[in-house]
Design an enzyme around this catalytic site. Structure first.
Site, PDB file in Angstrom:
ATOM      1  N   ASP A  16       2.888 -47.629   5.768  1.00 46.66           N
ATOM      2  CA  ASP A  16       1.990 -46.446   6.104  1.00 46.66           C
ATOM      3  C   ASP A  16       1.932 -46.423   7.637  1.00 46.66           C
ATOM      4  O   ASP A  16       2.006 -47.525   8.332  1.00 46.66           O
ATOM      5  CB  ASP A  16       0.816 -46.371   5.477  1.00 46.66           C
ATOM      6  CG  ASP A  16      -0.040 -45.078   5.537  1.00 46.66           C
ATOM      7  OD1 ASP A  16       0.679 -43.975   5.919  1.00 46.66           O
ATOM      8  OD2 ASP A  16      -1.119 -44.901   5.265  1.00 46.66           O
ATOM      9  N   ASN A  64       3.954 -37.177  -2.195  1.00 42.26           N
ATOM     10  CA  ASN A  64       4.539 -36.803  -0.956  1.00 42.26           C
ATOM     11  C   ASN A  64       5.296 -35.391  -0.900  1.00 42.26           C
ATOM     12  O   ASN A  64       5.715 -34.886   0.110  1.00 42.26           O
ATOM     13  CB  ASN A  64       5.473 -37.879  -0.451  1.00 42.26           C
ATOM     14  CG  ASN A  64       4.614 -39.253   0.276  1.00 42.26           C
ATOM     15  OD1 ASN A  64       5.084 -40.506  -0.048  1.00 42.26           O
ATOM     16  ND2 ASN A  64       3.556 -39.077   0.910  1.00 42.26           N
TER      17      ASN A  64
HETATM   18  C1  IPE Z   1       1.544 -43.756   0.694  1.00 45.78           C
HETATM   19  O1  IPE Z   1       1.121 -43.325   1.849  1.00 45.78           O
HETATM   20  C2  IPE Z   1       2.897 -43.615   0.421  1.00 45.78           C
HETATM   21  C3  IPE Z   1       4.031 -44.233   0.982  1.00 45.78           C
HETATM   22  C4  IPE Z   1       3.831 -44.963   1.919  1.00 45.78           C
HETATM   23  C5  IPE Z   1       5.314 -43.942   0.526  1.00 45.78           C
HETATM   24  P1  IPE Z   1       0.613 -41.807   2.307  1.00 45.78           P
HETATM   25  O2  IPE Z   1       0.506 -41.482   3.544  1.00 45.78           O
HETATM   26  O3  IPE Z   1       1.317 -41.004   1.544  1.00 45.78           O
HETATM   27  O4  IPE Z   1      -0.753 -42.201   1.513  1.00 45.78           O
HETATM   28  P2  IPE Z   1      -2.257 -41.317   1.602  1.00 45.78           P
HETATM   29  O5  IPE Z   1      -1.931 -40.017   1.731  1.00 45.78           O
HETATM   30  O6  IPE Z   1      -2.822 -42.127   2.827  1.00 45.78           O
HETATM   31  O7  IPE Z   1      -2.842 -41.821   0.709  1.00 45.78           O
HETATM   32  C1  IPE Z   2       4.362 -43.613   5.672  1.00 49.27           C
HETATM   33  O1  IPE Z   2       3.928 -42.975   6.731  1.00 49.27           O
HETATM   34  C2  IPE Z   2       5.416 -43.032   5.248  1.00 49.27           C
HETATM   35  C3  IPE Z   2       5.394 -42.392   4.128  1.00 49.27           C
HETATM   36  C4  IPE Z   2       4.700 -41.671   3.295  1.00 49.27           C
HETATM   37  C5  IPE Z   2       6.784 -41.801   3.652  1.00 49.27           C
HETATM   38  P1  IPE Z   2       2.958 -41.450   7.138  1.00 49.27           P
HETATM   39  O2  IPE Z   2       4.157 -40.534   7.072  1.00 49.27           O
HETATM   40  O3  IPE Z   2       2.178 -41.663   5.836  1.00 49.27           O
HETATM   41  O4  IPE Z   2       2.346 -41.684   8.212  1.00 49.27           O
HETATM   42  P2  IPE Z   2       0.883 -41.323   8.624  1.00 49.27           P
HETATM   43  O5  IPE Z   2      -0.087 -42.205   7.528  1.00 49.27           O
HETATM   44  O6  IPE Z   2       0.731 -39.872   8.576  1.00 49.27           O
HETATM   45  O7  IPE Z   2       0.362 -41.831  10.177  1.00 49.27           O
HETATM   46 MG    MG Z   3       0.209 -42.015   5.616  1.00 48.41          MG
END
Ligand code: IPE
Ligand code: IPE
Ligand code: MG
Length: 232
Positions: A16, A64
């Protein structure tokens, strides 16, 4: 507890912070995903060299899909590129690829790449790379329960474990989540029942071998009791 329970067999990464990493640099979120994808190879190498058997990566959740289409397309493209690059390593390291998740909505090209690599590496036993792609734990559990609904007699824990994408894999021992968030976000709820949880403020594109080593060392400093008492 038996010594085997102390060993780190399976690590799960909730990768993340890609978007925030890019934002800090005034770049588009997709740039963060690109850097995030680049970070994976070193992390895997450090885990497998440290004796970890299974690594699970959270690449794309069922939640997502609510993101902008161009971001989703970029994530899937990067995943295809990663798999293309990493396939050589899978063979070199005798590692099996498992994809946890429903591949039906992804492009034909990515789906076929995943299916081909899973089939071609199915006989390897040294390591497992499990990628959670269009994965959500609740969807996985519903799918498992539905597959068991015609079973004769009581449903057992083994039945449920065996009906999950992670069938045959050990439970997750250590969950690592980057970017300071302290939640599971629908990541392998059943398989993480007795995991240790390591949270770090480091954003995923900055996560590297050193950070991986730190997380593994932290795991070995934990006292896992599994409901028992120390030194029992
Ligand atoms: C969790 O991260 C999913 C992945 C790392 C693929 P998100 O960024 O989607 O999760 P939330 O929204 O913070 O719960
Ligand atoms: C995690 O990084 C990757 C996926 C969820 C695919 P994010 O895209 O959630 O990055 P933040 O949390 O918005 O910084
Ligand atoms: Mg995220």
């Amino acid at each position: 507890m038996a010594e085997k329970n102390k060993k780190l067999r399976h690590v799960g990464f909730i990768m993340d912070g890609n978007g925030r990493w890019a934002k800090k640099r005034n770049k588009p979120r997709t740039f963060g995903h690109k850097k995030g994808a680049d970070a994976i190879i070193d992390v895997l190498e450090e885990c497998f060299d440290s004796g970890v058997e299974v690594v699970s990566l959270y690449a794309f959740s069922t939640e997502n899909w609510s993101r902008p289409k161009d971001e989703i397309d970029t994530i899937f493209d990067l995943l295809g590129t990663f798999l293309k690059k990493y396939s050589k390593k899978l063979f070199e390291k005798k590692s099996r690829l498992v994809i946890s998740g429903d591949l039906s909505p992804v492009s034909k090209e990515l789906r076929e790449r995943c299916e081909r690599l899973m089939a071609d590496t199915a006989h390897f036993t040294d390591h497992v790379l499990n990628i959670a792609l269009n994965y959500g734990s609740r969807v996985e559990l519903v799918r498992a329960f539905n597959s068991l609904k015609d079973k004769q007699g009581d449903i057992t824990e083994e039945d449920i474990s065996g009906a999950l994408y992670t069938k045959g894999l050990p439970d997750i021992d250590l969950v690592v989540r980057t970017s300071g968030e302290m939640r599971l976000s629908n990541f392998f709820l059943w398989q993480c029942a007795y995991a240790e949880y390591y949270f770090t403020d480091v954003l995923w594109p900055d996560f590297n071998k050193e950070q991986t080593k730190k997380a593994i060392e932290w795991f070995y400093s934990r006292n896992r009791r599994f409901g028992g008492i120390e030194n029992a």
